[in-house]
Motif scaffolding. Sequence first.
Motif, PDB file in Angstrom:
ATOM      1  N   GLN A  82       0.825  -1.197   0.000  1.00  0.00           N
ATOM      2  CA  GLN A  82       0.000   0.000   0.000  1.00  0.00           C
ATOM      3  C   GLN A  82       0.861   1.249   0.000  1.00  0.00           C
ATOM      4  OE1 GLN A  82      -2.641  -0.029   3.330  1.00  0.00           O
ATOM      5  NE2 GLN A  82      -4.095   1.317   2.335  1.00  0.00           N
ATOM      6  N   THR A  83       0.346   2.294  -0.632  1.00  0.00           N
ATOM      7  CA  THR A  83       0.969   3.607  -0.562  1.00  0.00           C
ATOM      8  C   THR A  83       0.018   4.521   0.200  1.00  0.00           C
ATOM      9  OG1 THR A  83      -0.025   4.385  -2.617  1.00  0.00           O
ATOM     10  CG2 THR A  83       2.113   3.277  -2.786  1.00  0.00           C
ATOM     11  N   ILE A  84       0.446   5.707   0.482  1.00  0.00           N
ATOM     12  CA  ILE A  84      -0.369   6.641   1.264  1.00  0.00           C
ATOM     13  C   ILE A  84      -1.706   6.926   0.591  1.00  0.00           C
ATOM     14  CG2 ILE A  84      -0.482   9.030   2.092  1.00  0.00           C
ATOM     15  CD1 ILE A  84       2.486   8.810   2.727  1.00  0.00           C
ATOM     16  N   ASP A  85      -1.728   6.996  -0.731  1.00  0.00           N
ATOM     17  CA  ASP A  85      -2.954   7.334  -1.449  1.00  0.00           C
ATOM     18  C   ASP A  85      -3.864   6.143  -1.726  1.00  0.00           C
ATOM     19  OD1 ASP A  85      -2.124   9.959  -1.511  1.00  0.00           O
ATOM     20  OD2 ASP A  85      -1.105   9.719  -3.435  1.00  0.00           O
ATOM     21  N   ASN A  86      -3.384   4.926  -1.491  1.00  0.00           N
ATOM     22  CA  ASN A  86      -4.173   3.730  -1.763  1.00  0.00           C
ATOM     23  C   ASN A  86      -5.243   3.475  -0.712  1.00  0.00           C
ATOM     24  OD1 ASN A  86      -3.008   2.887  -4.115  1.00  0.00           O
ATOM     25  ND2 ASN A  86      -2.096   1.048  -3.251  1.00  0.00           N
ATOM     26  N   GLU A  87      -6.327   2.883  -1.175  1.00  0.00           N
ATOM     27  CA  GLU A  87      -7.349   2.355  -0.288  1.00  0.00           C
ATOM     28  C   GLU A  87      -7.615   0.937  -0.758  1.00  0.00           C
ATOM     29  OE1 GLU A  87     -10.324   5.908   0.677  1.00  0.00           O
ATOM     30  OE2 GLU A  87     -10.033   5.502  -1.461  1.00  0.00           O
ATOM     31  N   LEU A  88      -7.828   0.041   0.168  1.00  0.00           N
ATOM     32  CA  LEU A  88      -8.093  -1.351  -0.176  1.00  0.00           C
ATOM     33  C   LEU A  88      -9.471  -1.752   0.332  1.00  0.00           C
ATOM     34  CD1 LEU A  88      -4.666  -2.884   0.880  1.00  0.00           C
ATOM     35  CD2 LEU A  88      -5.380  -2.238  -1.414  1.00  0.00           C
ATOM     36  N   TRP A  89     -10.121  -2.639  -0.397  1.00  0.00           N
ATOM     37  CA  TRP A  89     -11.424  -3.191  -0.034  1.00  0.00           C
ATOM     38  C   TRP A  89     -11.329  -4.670  -0.364  1.00  0.00           C
ATOM     39  CZ3 TRP A  89     -15.499  -2.369   2.741  1.00  0.00           C
ATOM     40  CH2 TRP A  89     -16.750  -2.909   2.434  1.00  0.00           C
ATOM     41  N   PHE A  90     -11.254  -5.522   0.654  1.00  0.00           N
ATOM     42  CA  PHE A  90     -11.023  -6.938   0.384  1.00  0.00           C
ATOM     43  C   PHE A  90     -11.828  -7.819   1.334  1.00  0.00           C
ATOM     44  CE2 PHE A  90      -7.733  -5.228   3.137  1.00  0.00           C
ATOM     45  CZ  PHE A  90      -7.663  -6.138   4.194  1.00  0.00           C
ATOM     46  N   PRO A  91     -12.208  -9.012   0.844  1.00  0.00           N
ATOM     47  CA  PRO A  91     -12.909  -9.959   1.715  1.00  0.00           C
ATOM     48  C   PRO A  91     -11.908 -10.645   2.639  1.00  0.00           C
ATOM     49  CG  PRO A  91     -12.625 -10.914  -0.447  1.00  0.00           C
ATOM     50  CD  PRO A  91     -12.090  -9.505  -0.514  1.00  0.00           C
ATOM     51  N   VAL A  92     -12.354 -10.962   3.836  1.00  0.00           N
ATOM     52  CA  VAL A  92     -11.496 -11.662   4.785  1.00  0.00           C
ATOM     53  C   VAL A  92     -12.358 -12.633   5.593  1.00  0.00           C
ATOM     54  CG1 VAL A  92     -11.667  -9.819   6.510  1.00  0.00           C
ATOM     55  CG2 VAL A  92      -9.737 -11.370   6.579  1.00  0.00           C
ATOM     56  N   CYS A  93     -11.819 -13.808   5.819  1.00  0.00           N
ATOM     57  CA  CYS A  93     -12.509 -14.805   6.631  1.00  0.00           C
ATOM     58  C   CYS A  93     -11.926 -14.731   8.037  1.00  0.00           C
ATOM     59  CB  CYS A  93     -12.320 -16.198   6.048  1.00  0.00           C
ATOM     60  SG  CYS A  93     -13.155 -17.472   7.016  1.00  0.00           S
ATOM     61  N   ILE A  94     -12.775 -14.500   9.010  1.00  0.00           N
ATOM     62  CA  ILE A  94     -12.359 -14.486  10.411  1.00  0.00           C
ATOM     63  C   ILE A  94     -12.901 -15.780  11.016  1.00  0.00           C
ATOM     64  CG2 ILE A  94     -12.495 -13.261  12.605  1.00  0.00           C
ATOM     65  CD1 ILE A  94     -12.957 -10.695  11.001  1.00  0.00           C
ATOM     66  N   PRO A  95     -12.019 -16.769  11.266  1.00  0.00           N
ATOM     67  CA  PRO A  95     -12.457 -18.124  11.606  1.00  0.00           C
ATOM     68  C   PRO A  95     -13.465 -18.238  12.748  1.00  0.00           C
ATOM     69  CG  PRO A  95     -10.113 -18.093  11.231  1.00  0.00           C
ATOM     70  CD  PRO A  95     -10.574 -16.671  11.202  1.00  0.00           C
ATOM     71  N   THR A  96     -13.258 -17.562  13.851  1.00  0.00           N
ATOM     72  CA  THR A  96     -14.201 -17.722  14.962  1.00  0.00           C
ATOM     73  C   THR A  96     -15.457 -16.881  14.797  1.00  0.00           C
ATOM     74  OG1 THR A  96     -13.099 -16.051  16.298  1.00  0.00           O
ATOM     75  CG2 THR A  96     -12.385 -18.325  16.599  1.00  0.00           C
ATOM     76  N   LEU A  97     -15.430 -15.950  13.870  1.00  0.00           N
ATOM     77  CA  LEU A  97     -16.608 -15.134  13.601  1.00  0.00           C
ATOM     78  C   LEU A  97     -17.565 -15.871  12.675  1.00  0.00           C
ATOM     79  CD1 LEU A  97     -18.029 -12.381  13.887  1.00  0.00           C
ATOM     80  CD2 LEU A  97     -16.743 -11.617  11.902  1.00  0.00           C
ATOM     81  N   SER A  98     -17.032 -16.390  11.585  1.00  0.00           N
ATOM     82  CA  SER A  98     -17.855 -17.095  10.613  1.00  0.00           C
ATOM     83  C   SER A  98     -16.963 -18.001   9.780  1.00  0.00           C
ATOM     84  CB  SER A  98     -18.576 -16.104   9.710  1.00  0.00           C
ATOM     85  OG  SER A  98     -19.236 -16.779   8.680  1.00  0.00           O
TER      86      SER A  98
END
Length: 142
Positions: A82-98
């Motif tokens: 990432q750079t200062i101007d970047n924004e990220l939008w990504f899926p993530v699996c959180i094991p104990t959440l779901s």
Amino acid sequence: MIYLKNRKLIDVFSIGHKWYQQIRNHTSKILSKICSRHKSIIYGIISIDKKLISVIQPHAKHYQLQSIDLNILLHIISSQTQTIDNELWFPVCIPTLSQSGFVHAYQCCLGMISLKLTIISQDPTIEEFGQLRELAAEIRIE
């Protein structure tokens, strides 16, 4: 490293415990105030590399953030290019959440590349990305 309002550069891990606690409390208060207005946010995280500065859980108290999940999130957050101007939008699996589904993470830099804001949301839509972008702008102003 973190910028304070007077733009003085401070390494929060080399300063005394009292200052670190004040910075953590201040960032938590700002994050809570702004993120609590948005119902789909599960967690808000401010981190530097793999070091946690602040984590909040504004609405979903039944989604307790377990240490294993936090470690996974911090690893994912710190490994994103990432750079200062970047924004990220990504899926993530959180094991104990779901174990069967994903939540989505919005990530951006706050002033420096190593200081990152990550907001975890239940809503995967493009509209949510736009709303989280606006929240991040508010957090930067504070």
